[in-house]
Design a protein around this motif. Structure first.
Motif, PDB file in Angstrom:
ATOM      1  N   GLU A 111     -42.377 -19.940   9.803  1.00 33.91           N
ATOM      2  CA  GLU A 111     -43.628 -20.705   9.784  1.00 33.91           C
ATOM      3  C   GLU A 111     -44.953 -19.975   8.793  1.00 33.91           C
ATOM      4  N   SER A 112     -44.695 -18.777   8.964  1.00 31.66           N
ATOM      5  CA  SER A 112     -45.798 -18.047   8.575  1.00 31.66           C
ATOM      6  C   SER A 112     -45.604 -17.367   7.111  1.00 31.66           C
ATOM      7  N   CYS A 113     -44.594 -17.660   6.609  1.00 27.20           N
ATOM      8  CA  CYS A 113     -44.312 -16.928   5.041  1.00 27.20           C
ATOM      9  C   CYS A 113     -43.655 -18.205   4.402  1.00 27.20           C
ATOM     10  N   LYS A 114     -43.506 -18.150   3.216  1.00 27.16           N
ATOM     11  CA  LYS A 114     -42.926 -19.254   2.117  1.00 27.16           C
ATOM     12  C   LYS A 114     -41.646 -18.480   1.473  1.00 27.16           C
ATOM     13  N   VAL A 115     -41.285 -17.204   1.792  1.00 23.77           N
ATOM     14  CA  VAL A 115     -39.890 -17.020   1.370  1.00 23.77           C
ATOM     15  C   VAL A 115     -38.741 -16.990   2.491  1.00 23.77           C
ATOM     16  N   PRO A 116     -37.513 -17.167   1.962  1.00 16.26           N
ATOM     17  CA  PRO A 116     -36.715 -17.286   3.280  1.00 16.26           C
ATOM     18  C   PRO A 116     -36.652 -15.846   4.244  1.00 16.26           C
ATOM     19  N   VAL A 117     -36.280 -16.314   5.408  1.00 15.31           N
ATOM     20  CA  VAL A 117     -35.952 -15.356   6.454  1.00 15.31           C
ATOM     21  C   VAL A 117     -34.771 -15.374   6.947  1.00 15.31           C
ATOM     22  N   THR A 118     -34.097 -14.273   7.050  1.00 12.43           N
ATOM     23  CA  THR A 118     -32.573 -14.099   7.170  1.00 12.43           C
ATOM     24  C   THR A 118     -32.357 -13.061   8.409  1.00 12.43           C
ATOM     25  N   VAL A 119     -31.245 -13.184   8.916  1.00  9.11           N
ATOM     26  CA  VAL A 119     -30.808 -12.226   9.917  1.00  9.11           C
ATOM     27  C   VAL A 119     -29.577 -11.592   9.510  1.00  9.11           C
ATOM     28  N   LYS A 120     -29.747 -10.190   9.965  1.00 14.35           N
ATOM     29  CA  LYS A 120     -28.605  -9.203   9.919  1.00 14.35           C
ATOM     30  C   LYS A 120     -28.140  -8.743  11.442  1.00 14.35           C
ATOM     31  N   CYS A 121     -27.009  -9.145  11.693  1.00 17.19           N
ATOM     32  CA  CYS A 121     -26.560  -8.839  13.020  1.00 17.19           C
ATOM     33  C   CYS A 121     -25.096  -8.306  13.036  1.00 17.19           C
ATOM     34  N   ARG A 122     -24.673  -8.023  14.385  1.00 20.76           N
ATOM     35  CA  ARG A 122     -23.234  -7.704  14.681  1.00 20.76           C
ATOM     36  C   ARG A 122     -22.406  -8.855  14.811  1.00 20.76           C
ATOM     37  N   ILE A 123     -21.032  -8.801  15.292  1.00 19.29           N
ATOM     38  CA  ILE A 123     -20.329  -9.844  15.444  1.00 19.29           C
ATOM     39  C   ILE A 123     -20.368  -9.883  17.030  1.00 19.29           C
ATOM     40  N   GLY A 124     -21.022  -9.052  17.585  1.00 21.49           N
ATOM     41  CA  GLY A 124     -21.307  -9.174  19.180  1.00 21.49           C
ATOM     42  C   GLY A 124     -21.701  -7.830  19.702  1.00 21.49           C
ATOM     43  N   ILE A 125     -21.893  -7.594  20.969  1.00 22.44           N
ATOM     44  CA  ILE A 125     -22.437  -6.337  21.661  1.00 22.44           C
ATOM     45  C   ILE A 125     -21.599  -6.207  22.739  1.00 22.44           C
ATOM     46  N   ASP A 126     -21.228  -4.993  23.288  1.00 22.78           N
ATOM     47  CA  ASP A 126     -20.471  -4.553  24.373  1.00 22.78           C
ATOM     48  C   ASP A 126     -19.246  -5.615  24.594  1.00 22.78           C
ATOM     49  N   ASP A 127     -19.490  -6.049  25.768  1.00 24.84           N
ATOM     50  CA  ASP A 127     -18.288  -6.754  26.293  1.00 24.84           C
ATOM     51  C   ASP A 127     -18.264  -8.331  26.057  1.00 24.84           C
ATOM     52  N   GLN A 128     -19.282  -8.726  25.244  1.00 22.00           N
ATOM     53  CA  GLN A 128     -19.181 -10.054  24.701  1.00 22.00           C
ATOM     54  C   GLN A 128     -17.820 -10.668  24.168  1.00 22.00           C
ATOM     55  N   ASP A 129     -17.359 -11.788  24.348  1.00 19.86           N
ATOM     56  CA  ASP A 129     -16.469 -12.286  23.711  1.00 19.86           C
ATOM     57  C   ASP A 129     -16.914 -12.659  22.135  1.00 19.86           C
ATOM     58  N   ALA A 130     -16.342 -11.846  21.444  1.00 17.30           N
ATOM     59  CA  ALA A 130     -17.022 -12.072  19.827  1.00 17.30           C
ATOM     60  C   ALA A 130     -16.684 -13.497  19.261  1.00 17.30           C
ATOM     61  N   GLU A 131     -16.087 -14.280  19.770  1.00 18.76           N
ATOM     62  CA  GLU A 131     -15.762 -15.577  19.492  1.00 18.76           C
ATOM     63  C   GLU A 131     -16.855 -16.400  19.989  1.00 18.76           C
ATOM     64  N   GLU A 132     -16.933 -16.738  21.214  1.00 20.77           N
ATOM     65  CA  GLU A 132     -17.867 -17.521  21.766  1.00 20.77           C
ATOM     66  C   GLU A 132     -19.350 -17.293  21.668  1.00 20.77           C
TER      67      GLU A 132
END
Length: 333
Positions: free
Chosen positions: A126-147
């Motif tokens: 809402e604050s800017c007119k350029v695309p906002v994107t995300v860089k992340c992992r496929i999960g952390i620690d004991d998370q199920d990387a699928e769900e």
């Protein structure tokens, strides 16, 4: 700039590496690769020396600013400022596993809070007119990387994010250092491919462990783009194949010596502004990676660029060595 097209080949944000001198150098090799800044915290953008943190050369486009934080107001303001500085994209870091980042409640630990990340993205968008994107992992620690990854991507997409850069490893917030987190957790490219198949409406870029242009090209059969980090830094001439093979450019890539000549012209201007030579040359040590005189080229720079008064004579001597010409003695100007 068409960001979906532009994301075909990206160079990752890397702390202490992808500063403005590095990005200018890489841009001399490829005109189309999307370049990312080092991560800058939202608080630093708001309270720090903005010109020092955010300035970049106009020739760096397309270039994205990566920010870190977990306060919606601060991130929204940082995104607005970044867009005003001229960045083509603002990227939110949801992948860094360092203790310092966790203590500030941002980076990879935010993968446990998809609703918060969605709110952050909405505020930034809402604050800017350029695309906002995300860089992340496929999960952390004991998370199920699928769900858990499905839940995270769906929530953040609802917040307005259309582009995700997925480092195809989990981040372990306990027990592994940031360096170990880049190598120890197993790589799972198939998980990234499945996300693209599941959400074809989103732009999905794969990151992590990609070591060559050939590997990058193989990934493009499954996802929208690739992001290289250490491989592109240590062997930057990988980028020489990008423009013709991925973006349809007709002109051939510059030779290594042509890149060096252009960088010397840039360095001359920066030296006149008081920048030390080694602040620039540390990024070009890999330019002749795999070439017959690469070690000698690196040695000239390593032994001389840090000296007080080091100037273009050092770069000229290194060029002579790389070109196989007789090397002249280096004397600080």
């Amino acid at each position: 700039m068409q960001l979906d097209q532009g994301h075909k080949f990206c160079v990752a944000p890397m702390m202490e590496w992808t500063d403005r001198h590095c990005r200018y150098f890489l841009r001399l090799i490829s005109k189309h690769a999307l370049l990312y800044t080092e991560m800058v915290t939202a608080d630093a953008v708001l309270r720090g020396d903005r010109n020092r943190l955010l300035q970049f050369h106009v020739d760096e486009h397309p270039v994205a600013l990566q920010v870190g934080g977990s306060d919606a107001g601060a991130l929204a303001e940082a995104a607005r400022i970044g867009a005003e500085f001229g960045y083509d994209e603002i990227n939110l870091n949801v992948g860094c596993p360092s203790d310092r980042v966790q203590a500030g409640r941002f980076g990879a630990c935010l993968m446990a809070e998809p609703k918060l990340v969605a709110d952050l993205i909405a505020a930034m968008g809402e604050s800017c007119k350029v695309p906002v994107t995300v860089k992340c992992r496929i999960g952390i620690d004991d998370q199920d990387a699928e769900e858990s990854l499905d839940r995270f991507i769906d929530a953040v997409a609802e917040g307005g994010c259309r582009t995700f850069i997925l480092h195809a490893r989990k981040a372990w917030l306990e027990g592994l250092s940031p360096k170990e987190n880049r190598d120890v957790p197993p790589i799972d490219y198939d998980r990234v491919y499945r996300m693209k198949a599941r959400r074809p409406d989103l732009t999905i870029i794969v990151n992590g462990g990609i070591g060559s242009f050939a590997e990058a090209a193989d990934h493009l059969a499954h996802v929208d783009g690739v992001m290289l980090g250490r491989a592109a830094y240590q062997d930057p001439y990988i980028l020489a194949e990008v423009d013709q093979r991925l973006f349809g450019a007709e002109e051939p890539a510059p030779s290594r010596l042509e890149v060096l000549d252009s960088f010397m012209a840039y360095a001359e201007g920066e030296l006149a502004r008081g920048v030390r030579l080694n602040q620039m040359t540390r990024h070009i040590l890999g330019l002749f990676h795999g070439q017959p005189r690469a070690r000698a080229f690196r040695r000239v720079l390593a032994e001389n660029a840090h000296l007080d008064g080091a100037g273009l004579d050092v770069l000229k001597a290194a060029r002579n060595v790389a070109a196989g010409e007789r090397s002249h003695a280096v004397a600080a100007e």
